[in-house]
Scaffold this motif. Structure first.
Motif, PDB file in Angstrom:
ATOM      1  N   ASP A 278     -11.508  44.444  -5.075  1.00  0.00           N
ATOM      2  CA  ASP A 278     -11.874  45.299  -3.938  1.00  0.00           C
ATOM      3  C   ASP A 278     -11.148  46.634  -3.962  1.00  0.00           C
ATOM      4  O   ASP A 278     -10.738  47.160  -2.923  1.00  0.00           O
ATOM      5  CB  ASP A 278     -11.580  44.580  -2.610  1.00  0.00           C
ATOM      6  CG  ASP A 278     -12.376  43.303  -2.450  1.00  0.00           C
ATOM      7  OD1 ASP A 278     -13.613  43.381  -2.401  1.00  0.00           O
ATOM      8  OD2 ASP A 278     -11.761  42.221  -2.404  1.00  0.00           O
ATOM      9  N   ARG A 279     -11.003  47.198  -5.153  1.00  0.00           N
ATOM     10  CA  ARG A 279     -10.315  48.474  -5.299  1.00  0.00           C
ATOM     11  C   ARG A 279     -11.271  49.660  -5.455  1.00  0.00           C
ATOM     12  O   ARG A 279     -10.823  50.805  -5.553  1.00  0.00           O
ATOM     13  CB  ARG A 279      -9.362  48.433  -6.499  1.00  0.00           C
ATOM     14  CG  ARG A 279      -8.210  47.444  -6.325  1.00  0.00           C
ATOM     15  CD  ARG A 279      -7.226  47.469  -7.473  1.00  0.00           C
ATOM     16  NE  ARG A 279      -6.143  46.524  -7.267  1.00  0.00           N
ATOM     17  CZ  ARG A 279      -5.051  46.773  -6.548  1.00  0.00           C
ATOM     18  NH1 ARG A 279      -4.887  47.960  -5.991  1.00  0.00           N
ATOM     19  NH2 ARG A 279      -4.119  45.850  -6.393  1.00  0.00           N
ATOM     20  N   VAL A 280     -12.568  49.402  -5.496  1.00  0.00           N
ATOM     21  CA  VAL A 280     -13.551  50.456  -5.731  1.00  0.00           C
ATOM     22  C   VAL A 280     -14.416  50.639  -4.491  1.00  0.00           C
ATOM     23  O   VAL A 280     -14.977  49.669  -3.963  1.00  0.00           O
ATOM     24  CB  VAL A 280     -14.453  50.123  -6.942  1.00  0.00           C
ATOM     25  CG1 VAL A 280     -15.360  51.312  -7.265  1.00  0.00           C
ATOM     26  CG2 VAL A 280     -13.616  49.744  -8.157  1.00  0.00           C
ATOM     27  N   VAL A 281     -14.516  51.872  -4.042  1.00  0.00           N
ATOM     28  CA  VAL A 281     -15.354  52.208  -2.895  1.00  0.00           C
ATOM     29  C   VAL A 281     -16.310  53.318  -3.332  1.00  0.00           C
ATOM     30  O   VAL A 281     -15.869  54.361  -3.838  1.00  0.00           O
ATOM     31  CB  VAL A 281     -14.517  52.688  -1.692  1.00  0.00           C
ATOM     32  CG1 VAL A 281     -15.426  53.035  -0.518  1.00  0.00           C
ATOM     33  CG2 VAL A 281     -13.500  51.620  -1.292  1.00  0.00           C
ATOM     34  N   VAL A 282     -17.598  53.087  -3.163  1.00  0.00           N
ATOM     35  CA  VAL A 282     -18.591  54.098  -3.542  1.00  0.00           C
ATOM     36  C   VAL A 282     -18.707  55.125  -2.427  1.00  0.00           C
ATOM     37  O   VAL A 282     -18.854  54.780  -1.249  1.00  0.00           O
ATOM     38  CB  VAL A 282     -19.952  53.449  -3.826  1.00  0.00           C
ATOM     39  CG1 VAL A 282     -21.011  54.519  -4.099  1.00  0.00           C
ATOM     40  CG2 VAL A 282     -19.848  52.505  -5.025  1.00  0.00           C
ATOM     41  N   GLU A 283     -18.642  56.382  -2.820  1.00  0.00           N
ATOM     42  CA  GLU A 283     -18.772  57.497  -1.875  1.00  0.00           C
ATOM     43  C   GLU A 283     -19.825  58.456  -2.427  1.00  0.00           C
ATOM     44  O   GLU A 283     -19.512  59.343  -3.225  1.00  0.00           O
ATOM     45  CB  GLU A 283     -17.426  58.212  -1.703  1.00  0.00           C
ATOM     46  CG  GLU A 283     -17.454  59.305  -0.641  1.00  0.00           C
ATOM     47  CD  GLU A 283     -16.091  59.940  -0.456  1.00  0.00           C
ATOM     48  OE1 GLU A 283     -15.625  60.599  -1.421  1.00  0.00           O
ATOM     49  OE2 GLU A 283     -15.490  59.795   0.618  1.00  0.00           O
ATOM     50  N   GLY A 284     -21.072  58.235  -2.056  1.00  0.00           N
ATOM     51  CA  GLY A 284     -22.152  59.068  -2.576  1.00  0.00           C
ATOM     52  C   GLY A 284     -22.357  58.807  -4.062  1.00  0.00           C
ATOM     53  O   GLY A 284     -22.606  57.678  -4.486  1.00  0.00           O
ATOM     54  N   HIS A 285     -22.241  59.864  -4.858  1.00  0.00           N
ATOM     55  CA  HIS A 285     -22.433  59.746  -6.307  1.00  0.00           C
ATOM     56  C   HIS A 285     -21.120  59.517  -7.059  1.00  0.00           C
ATOM     57  O   HIS A 285     -21.111  59.531  -8.286  1.00  0.00           O
ATOM     58  CB  HIS A 285     -23.100  61.023  -6.856  1.00  0.00           C
ATOM     59  CG  HIS A 285     -24.464  61.267  -6.286  1.00  0.00           C
ATOM     60  ND1 HIS A 285     -25.520  60.427  -6.523  1.00  0.00           N
ATOM     61  CD2 HIS A 285     -24.936  62.248  -5.463  1.00  0.00           C
ATOM     62  CE1 HIS A 285     -26.600  60.878  -5.896  1.00  0.00           C
ATOM     63  NE2 HIS A 285     -26.260  61.972  -5.245  1.00  0.00           N
ATOM     64  N   ARG A 286     -20.026  59.289  -6.328  1.00  0.00           N
ATOM     65  CA  ARG A 286     -18.736  59.103  -6.964  1.00  0.00           C
ATOM     66  C   ARG A 286     -18.049  57.868  -6.411  1.00  0.00           C
ATOM     67  O   ARG A 286     -18.600  57.206  -5.518  1.00  0.00           O
ATOM     68  CB  ARG A 286     -17.855  60.351  -6.773  1.00  0.00           C
ATOM     69  CG  ARG A 286     -17.596  60.691  -5.317  1.00  0.00           C
ATOM     70  CD  ARG A 286     -17.107  62.118  -5.111  1.00  0.00           C
ATOM     71  NE  ARG A 286     -15.815  62.324  -5.701  1.00  0.00           N
ATOM     72  CZ  ARG A 286     -14.657  62.165  -5.047  1.00  0.00           C
ATOM     73  NH1 ARG A 286     -14.663  61.774  -3.765  1.00  0.00           N
ATOM     74  NH2 ARG A 286     -13.509  62.394  -5.637  1.00  0.00           N
ATOM     75  N   THR A 287     -16.880  57.559  -6.915  1.00  0.00           N
ATOM     76  CA  THR A 287     -16.144  56.402  -6.416  1.00  0.00           C
ATOM     77  C   THR A 287     -14.721  56.803  -6.049  1.00  0.00           C
ATOM     78  O   THR A 287     -14.153  57.733  -6.608  1.00  0.00           O
ATOM     79  CB  THR A 287     -16.062  55.270  -7.450  1.00  0.00           C
ATOM     80  OG1 THR A 287     -15.376  55.745  -8.613  1.00  0.00           O
ATOM     81  CG2 THR A 287     -17.434  54.752  -7.826  1.00  0.00           C
ATOM     82  N   ILE A 288     -14.179  56.064  -5.100  1.00  0.00           N
ATOM     83  CA  ILE A 288     -12.743  56.081  -4.806  1.00  0.00           C
ATOM     84  C   ILE A 288     -12.185  54.806  -5.417  1.00  0.00           C
ATOM     85  O   ILE A 288     -12.683  53.710  -5.145  1.00  0.00           O
ATOM     86  CB  ILE A 288     -12.485  56.095  -3.294  1.00  0.00           C
ATOM     87  CG1 ILE A 288     -13.074  57.362  -2.661  1.00  0.00           C
ATOM     88  CG2 ILE A 288     -10.995  55.980  -2.991  1.00  0.00           C
ATOM     89  CD1 ILE A 288     -13.141  57.309  -1.139  1.00  0.00           C
ATOM     90  N   VAL A 289     -11.177  54.934  -6.263  1.00  0.00           N
ATOM     91  CA  VAL A 289     -10.586  53.770  -6.940  1.00  0.00           C
ATOM     92  C   VAL A 289      -9.120  53.701  -6.571  1.00  0.00           C
ATOM     93  O   VAL A 289      -8.322  54.555  -6.958  1.00  0.00           O
ATOM     94  CB  VAL A 289     -10.760  53.852  -8.470  1.00  0.00           C
ATOM     95  CG1 VAL A 289     -10.128  52.620  -9.124  1.00  0.00           C
ATOM     96  CG2 VAL A 289     -12.236  53.956  -8.849  1.00  0.00           C
ATOM     97  N   PHE A 290      -8.756  52.666  -5.832  1.00  0.00           N
ATOM     98  CA  PHE A 290      -7.365  52.445  -5.456  1.00  0.00           C
ATOM     99  C   PHE A 290      -6.697  51.614  -6.538  1.00  0.00           C
ATOM    100  O   PHE A 290      -6.487  50.399  -6.394  1.00  0.00           O
ATOM    101  CB  PHE A 290      -7.278  51.743  -4.110  1.00  0.00           C
ATOM    102  CG  PHE A 290      -7.719  52.592  -2.950  1.00  0.00           C
ATOM    103  CD1 PHE A 290      -7.085  53.791  -2.672  1.00  0.00           C
ATOM    104  CD2 PHE A 290      -8.782  52.208  -2.146  1.00  0.00           C
ATOM    105  CE1 PHE A 290      -7.490  54.589  -1.596  1.00  0.00           C
ATOM    106  CE2 PHE A 290      -9.198  52.988  -1.066  1.00  0.00           C
ATOM    107  CZ  PHE A 290      -8.539  54.187  -0.797  1.00  0.00           C
ATOM    108  N   ALA A 291      -6.364  52.249  -7.657  1.00  0.00           N
ATOM    109  CA  ALA A 291      -5.803  51.545  -8.806  1.00  0.00           C
ATOM    110  C   ALA A 291      -4.333  51.204  -8.559  1.00  0.00           C
ATOM    111  O   ALA A 291      -3.656  51.835  -7.763  1.00  0.00           O
ATOM    112  CB  ALA A 291      -5.935  52.416 -10.045  1.00  0.00           C
TER     113      ALA A 291
END
Length: 291
Positions: A278-291
């Motif tokens: 659960d570290r990847v969040v889709v934001e439109g055409h990109r992602t937020i990755v809480f690595a």
């Protein structure tokens, strides 16, 4: 196939929240968890714009008896969601997502996923391997994973996809591990933000059946790979992870392919790991990755 559950995951929860950015969000969520008796052990956040942007927060917490008390937490989160305009996802780390892996003839990415699952580095269960060729059946069977051979031709593509959907059922994630077929828009729609692909990063410059030869002929010095969520637009979904390895003029085409296989293994396995944690969040055409 899968190791025994470690005690440290039993009461570990993950909470991912998105809402309009404004003061007090972190305090409210921290208080909610504290009131429930939870101890926050990891916290990461991102704001697209502090002045009216979107706020994204990922928390890991330990709450004794989480499985029993989850309903209580969900009720409290539901009330906050209405007040703060939140969308949220609450998961238990002890749960191992079920994966279906689609392959063709090359085994390097599949082998990496099988190894990581078997060693416990990737907390997931590979429920099935599906392929349009029979070549990798021994690899899957050696790890105790069901293998399904579904030949695909232009005439049978729709029927093969329908059969594949029946076979994999309600898996949590589909991984295209060098599956050399383009999946349909209907197939994509069944797994929104739950369908991951890997490909070399020569695109769009070097397309076709032999991109490594074309890259070699042009003196390419970087070999890369991209893992992304699959959308109906070919190879244009939100990117999760990328990596490159440097080569020089001495590299042969086979050297480049070998380096490419190594990079693809690492990139896809990392992307899948981040997704199941659960570290990847889709934001439109990109992602937020809480690595």
């Amino acid at each position: 196939m899968t190791p025994q559950t470690s005690d440290r995951f039993t009461d570990l929860g993950r909470l991912v929240v998105r809402c309009p950015d404004r003061p007090g969000i972190v305090a409210v969520l921290s208080r909610l968890l504290a009131d429930a008796g939870a101890n926050i052990v990891e916290s990461q956040q991102h704001s697209s714009d502090p002045e009216g942007g979107t706020f994204t927060l990922r928390l890991e917490f330990v709450l004794h008896g989480l499985a029993v008390r989850r309903h209580q937490l969900e009720g409290a989160l539901g009330l906050l969601a209405g007040q703060w305009g939140m969308t949220w996802r609450l998961t238990e780390a002890v749960h191992k997502p079920r994966l279906a892996v689609f392959v063709s003839r090359t085994d390097h990415v599949l082998q990496e996923l099988l190894y990581r699952v078997g060693s416990g580095d990737l907390r997931a269960e590979i429920a099935a391997v599906v392929s349009n060729h029979p070549d990798l059946e021994p690899v899957a069977r050696a790890h105790g994973v069901p293998f399904h051979h579904l030949p695909v031709t232009p005439e049978t593509k729709d029927a093969a996809e329908a059969k594949a959907l029946d076979l994999i059922g309600d898996v949590d994630l589909v991984v295209l591990a060098r599956y050399m077929q383009v999946v349909s828009a209907d197939f994509c729609s069944r797994f929104p933000e739950r369908l991951i692909n890997i490909h070399h990063s020569f695109l769009p410059a070097f397309v076709g059946a032999n991109p490594y030869q074309a890259a070699h002929d042009r003196g390419v010095k970087l070999i890369g790979a991209t893992a992304h969520y699959v959308t109906p637009e070919l190879d244009a979904g939100p990117i999760i992870e990328q990596e490159v390895a440097r080569i020089d003029h001495r590299a042969t085409v086979e050297d480049m392919r070998r380096v490419g296989r190594y990079v693809e293994r690492q990139v896809l396995a990392q992307a899948v790991t981040w997704h199941v944690e659960d570290r990847v969040v889709v934001e439109g055409h990109r992602t937020i990755v809480f690595a």
